[in-house]
Design a protein around this motif. Structure first.
Motif, PDB file in Angstrom:
ATOM      1  N   GLY A  11       0.826  -1.211   0.000  1.00 53.95           N
ATOM      2  CA  GLY A  11       0.000   0.000   0.000  1.00 53.95           C
ATOM      3  C   GLY A  11       0.857   1.257   0.000  1.00 53.95           C
ATOM      4  N   VAL A  12       1.913   1.229   0.806  1.00 46.95           N
ATOM      5  CA  VAL A  12       2.820   2.382   0.845  1.00 46.95           C
ATOM      6  C   VAL A  12       3.513   2.546  -0.514  1.00 46.95           C
ATOM      7  N   ALA A  13       3.930   1.432  -1.112  1.00 47.89           N
ATOM      8  CA  ALA A  13       4.582   1.503  -2.424  1.00 47.89           C
ATOM      9  C   ALA A  13       3.605   2.055  -3.478  1.00 47.89           C
ATOM     10  N   HIS A  14       2.357   1.626  -3.365  1.00 52.93           N
ATOM     11  CA  HIS A  14       1.307   2.082  -4.276  1.00 52.93           C
ATOM     12  C   HIS A  14       1.141   3.606  -4.170  1.00 52.93           C
ATOM     13  N   PHE A  15       1.051   4.079  -2.944  1.00 57.46           N
ATOM     14  CA  PHE A  15       0.922   5.524  -2.722  1.00 57.46           C
ATOM     15  C   PHE A  15       2.182   6.248  -3.194  1.00 57.46           C
ATOM     16  N   ALA A  16       3.343   5.658  -2.925  1.00 61.07           N
ATOM     17  CA  ALA A  16       4.600   6.288  -3.337  1.00 61.07           C
ATOM     18  C   ALA A  16       4.662   6.411  -4.864  1.00 61.07           C
ATOM     19  N   SER A  17       4.132   5.419  -5.582  1.00 61.51           N
ATOM     20  CA  SER A  17       4.193   5.495  -7.046  1.00 61.51           C
ATOM     21  C   SER A  17       3.291   6.624  -7.546  1.00 61.51           C
ATOM     22  N   PHE A  18       2.171   6.819  -6.880  1.00 67.61           N
ATOM     23  CA  PHE A  18       1.279   7.933  -7.223  1.00 67.61           C
ATOM     24  C   PHE A  18       1.976   9.273  -6.953  1.00 67.61           C
ATOM     25  N   VAL A  19       2.627   9.347  -5.810  1.00 66.02           N
ATOM     26  CA  VAL A  19       3.326  10.577  -5.437  1.00 66.02           C
ATOM     27  C   VAL A  19       4.469  10.876  -6.418  1.00 66.02           C
ATOM     28  N   ALA A  20       5.225   9.857  -6.756  1.00 67.53           N
ATOM     29  CA  ALA A  20       6.414  10.074  -7.589  1.00 67.53           C
ATOM     30  C   ALA A  20       6.058  10.193  -9.067  1.00 67.53           C
ATOM     31  N   PHE A  21       5.292   9.250  -9.590  1.00 67.66           N
ATOM     32  CA  PHE A  21       5.071   9.201 -11.042  1.00 67.66           C
ATOM     33  C   PHE A  21       4.001  10.196 -11.492  1.00 67.66           C
ATOM     34  N   HIS A  70       2.662  12.744  -9.783  1.00 68.60           N
ATOM     35  CA  HIS A  70       2.778  14.131  -9.327  1.00 68.60           C
ATOM     36  C   HIS A  70       4.204  14.613  -9.139  1.00 68.60           C
ATOM     37  N   VAL A  71       5.155  13.740  -9.375  1.00 65.21           N
ATOM     38  CA  VAL A  71       6.563  14.111  -9.249  1.00 65.21           C
ATOM     39  C   VAL A  71       6.779  14.943  -7.972  1.00 65.21           C
ATOM     40  N   PHE A  72       6.194  14.467  -6.868  1.00 68.36           N
ATOM     41  CA  PHE A  72       6.392  15.013  -5.521  1.00 68.36           C
ATOM     42  C   PHE A  72       5.854  16.432  -5.331  1.00 68.36           C
ATOM     43  N   ALA A  73       4.944  16.888  -6.183  1.00 69.71           N
ATOM     44  CA  ALA A  73       4.347  18.215  -6.002  1.00 69.71           C
ATOM     45  C   ALA A  73       3.270  18.128  -4.921  1.00 69.71           C
ATOM     46  N   LYS A  75      -1.080  17.826 -15.799  1.00 72.07           N
ATOM     47  CA  LYS A  75       0.189  17.272 -16.285  1.00 72.07           C
ATOM     48  C   LYS A  75      -0.072  16.066 -17.163  1.00 72.07           C
ATOM     49  N   GLU A  76       0.931  15.692 -17.922  1.00 74.54           N
ATOM     50  CA  GLU A  76       0.798  14.451 -18.668  1.00 74.54           C
ATOM     51  C   GLU A  76       2.116  13.703 -18.697  1.00 74.54           C
ATOM     52  N   LYS A  77       2.009  12.430 -18.997  1.00 76.16           N
ATOM     53  CA  LYS A  77       3.153  11.542 -19.019  1.00 76.16           C
ATOM     54  C   LYS A  77       3.385  11.149 -20.464  1.00 76.16           C
ATOM     55  N   ARG A  78       4.533  11.557 -21.015  1.00 78.18           N
ATOM     56  CA  ARG A  78       4.841  11.153 -22.377  1.00 78.18           C
ATOM     57  C   ARG A  78       5.448   9.758 -22.314  1.00 78.18           C
ATOM     58  N   LEU A  79       4.705   8.793 -22.779  1.00 78.23           N
ATOM     59  CA  LEU A  79       5.174   7.414 -22.675  1.00 78.23           C
ATOM     60  C   LEU A  79       6.410   7.197 -23.545  1.00 78.23           C
ATOM     61  N   PRO A  80       7.335   6.338 -23.099  1.00 78.36           N
ATOM     62  CA  PRO A  80       7.257   5.458 -21.930  1.00 78.36           C
ATOM     63  C   PRO A  80       7.852   6.047 -20.662  1.00 78.36           C
ATOM     64  N   SER A  81       7.925   7.347 -20.551  1.00 81.18           N
ATOM     65  CA  SER A  81       8.488   7.948 -19.346  1.00 81.18           C
ATOM     66  C   SER A  81       7.700   7.516 -18.106  1.00 81.18           C
ATOM     67  N   LEU A  82       8.407   7.424 -16.978  1.00 80.20           N
ATOM     68  CA  LEU A  82       7.739   7.063 -15.729  1.00 80.20           C
ATOM     69  C   LEU A  82       6.973   8.238 -15.140  1.00 80.20           C
ATOM     70  N   PHE A  83       7.461   9.438 -15.421  1.00 83.57           N
ATOM     71  CA  PHE A  83       6.987  10.602 -14.672  1.00 83.57           C
ATOM     72  C   PHE A  83       6.112  11.535 -15.502  1.00 83.57           C
ATOM     73  N   ALA A  84       5.050  12.003 -14.870  1.00 83.88           N
ATOM     74  CA  ALA A  84       4.159  12.962 -15.529  1.00 83.88           C
ATOM     75  C   ALA A  84       4.744  14.359 -15.356  1.00 83.88           C
ATOM     76  N   THR A  85       5.763  14.658 -16.136  1.00 79.89           N
ATOM     77  CA  THR A  85       6.472  15.925 -15.948  1.00 79.89           C
ATOM     78  C   THR A  85       6.031  16.996 -16.937  1.00 79.89           C
TER      79      THR A  85
END
Lengths: 217, 318
Positions: A93-103, A105-108, B282-292
């Motif tokens: 669950g923490v990893a799941h939330f962390a992926s949402f935070v990082a991917f 929202h890139v920590f915004a 925001k959007e994620k340009r695949l295959p990037s991991l991050f929605a930058t």
């Protein structure tokens, strides 16, 4: 009933096996990100978020399956796996939330908070994670002693609500096809329904015992 | 109409095509080559060539409407698809769409037109084909860059001569219960229907695509003919079209019927209109991991299409 009563050593070995197996999905994701992103397809971030979310729910259901299985099979040693299963649910669950935070929202932080407040499926998922936290923190033997068995058990009944929130979160997340969340929902309904049935049976027995004089043997 | 060059993201901003994908292509090509050689000696495709080994399209011209951004790889484009008729998982279309019966294929063009007609796909691929490398923005907040081959919708419209009553265009897509495992579930109201306002349809950016990477479309991308409207969310670009109807009434689209508060008729890419599930900032340009990447209004095609919506409240008409 099938008799199966492994000694403490055997249970320990089984725990070790389950521990390694439970880490495998996470290890696979880590290896993929580090070296083989094509394992995760065109949208690796989505794959990671989905997969960690799936495993959170699976471990939650596995945790909730311990008691019914124990009762039905008489394999009381199963309870010794429960804490580990619950902690894996929390870790995923923490990893799941962390992926949402990082991917996503890139920590915004401000955007993350907005999403948690504004998007009901995220609100629900986040609530489940928050509620899991005290359970994880009170999972040690020392904490069980400090709280006392009854209070500890009462607190840990939160897991029922957490599992319901988890399935609802998944249900709200899918766009149209609810087949998968429905499967999780069905399993959860069976696991919770079993508990309701047991509680009702107990209440009935108690009432019956009060009405009629106990049979003499 | 004034043709402006789209104002693009500069190529240096874009992640170069992944080396791993390259490596696998090489390996695959080598394997294919050895199989072919063993079978008796046809030459294999070049290792660096993109494509799926499908029939090449002839006489395809370049277009000033193409972006200079690096396109996604053929594999990325053809293994991650939303084509619910074949299942709701992204890899379902690649797995099941080969069943789609694409021959023979006709497109009925009817409604408010002077010359309604049924076109065979063979006639349609003879219309002036161009390569259009477009950004594709999905409502799910990811994006790709896709080298379509197609013709402008207005070229087709010319042949049927829309009347003055033609205010909208409805696009009806294929419904083949015998080949489409996904239509067994009432996930959407089949067949999938999309629609455009007539001026949107007639805009030179709006194309009917018949190809990808210079070849005919693979089934999972909407073979043999699909709509592409690059300034709108991807679901507006209906796949495997069988019927085009010019009408005086705004068509009810499949997603509007399914969830009217989530999916509007216009569905223009807009960072300021949130979807209940995706903020769209925001959007994620695949295959990037991050929605930058910041989402750009009209998916970056504002110079060309913003005038279509002058004076309209885009939040209300989402």
């Amino acid at each position: 009933m099938l008799r199966f009563d492994p000694g403490p050593r055997a249970v320990g070995a089984l725990k070790a096996v389950i521990f390694v197996a439970a880490l495998a999905p996470a290890a696979r994701l880590a290896v993929a990100v580090a070296a083989f992103p094509e394992w995760l397809g065109t949208n690796p971030a989505e794959y990671i978020t989905r997969s960690t979310g799936d495993w959170t729910l699976r471990f939650l259901l596995a945790t909730l399956a311990v008691t019914p299985l124990r009762r039905l099979s008489g394999w009381h040693w199963l309870v010794r796996l429960r804490r580990m299963l619950g902690l894996f649910a929390y870790a995923y669950g923490v990893a799941h939330f962390a992926s949402f935070v990082a991917f996503d929202h890139v920590f915004a932080v401000d955007e993350i908070l907005k999403d948690i407040v504004k998007r009901p499926f995220i609100t629900v998922g986040f609530a489940a994670l928050v509620l899991m936290t005290p359970l994880a923190l009170t999972s040690t033997n020392a904490m069980v002693r400090r709280l006392g068995g009854k209070r500890w058990a009462a607190l840990h009944r939160l897991v029922y609500a957490i599992a319901v929130l988890g399935v609802v979160h998944f249900w709200m997340m899918v766009k149209r096809d609810v087949t998968e969340p429905a499967v999780y929902g069905l399993v959860l309904a069976v696991l919770l329904g079993y508990r309701v049935a047991v509680a009702r049976g107990r209440a009935r027995d108690a009432a019956a015992a009060q009405r009629a004089a106990p049979p003499v043997r | 109409m004034l043709i402006k060059r789209p104002d693009d993201t500069c190529p240096s901003e874009i992640t170069p095509p992944e080396i791993y994908a390259r490596r696998r292509e090489l390996m695959k090509a080598a394997a294919a080559g050895s199989i072919v050689a063993a079978a008796g000696g046809l030459s294999s495709r070049g290792a660096s060539a993109q494509g799926g080994g499908l029939a090449k399209l002839d006489g395809v011209r370049k277009s000033a409407y193409s972006t200079v951004e690096q396109p996604n790889t053929y594999r990325q484009i053809t293994t991650y698809n939303n084509f619910y008729e074949f299942g709701t998982d992204k890899d379902d279309p690649a797995r099941y769409a080969d069943r789609l019966k694409v021959k023979p294929w006709t497109v009925v063009v009817e409604g408010e037109v002077r010359k309604p007609r049924t076109f065979g796909i063979e006639e349609l691929v003879k219309l002036p084909l161009e390569e259009r490398i477009y950004r594709l923005r999905c409502v799910e907040a990811w994006s790709m860059v896709i080298p379509w081959v197609g013709f402008e919708f207005r070229e087709l419209a010319k042949l049927v001569e829309p009347t003055g009553n033609a205010k909208f265009v409805e696009f009806v897509t294929a419904y083949q219960p015998e080949t489409m495992p996904g239509v067994r579930l009432p996930v959407l109201d089949w067949p999938y229907v999309e629609g455009l306002r007539i001026d949107e349809a007639m805009h030179p950016l709006t194309i009917l695509a018949v190809g990808l990477y210079g070849e005919v479309l693979p089934n999972q991308c909407g073979a043999p003919i699909r709509l592409v409207v690059p300034w709108k969310y991807g679901f507006k670009s209906g796949k495997s079209i069988v019927r085009i109807r010019f009408t005086d009434k705004q068509p009810k689209t499949a997603w509007e019927k399914a969830a009217p508060h989530e999916y509007g008729f216009y569905s223009n890419v807009n960072p300021d209109v949130a979807h209940p599930r995706w903020s769209q900032k925001k959007e994620k340009r695949l295959p990037s991991l991050f929605a930058t990447r910041d989402t750009v209004i009209f998916n970056g095609y504002g110079d060309q299409v913003a005038s279509l919506y002058a004076g309209m409240d885009l939040k209300k008409n989402f």
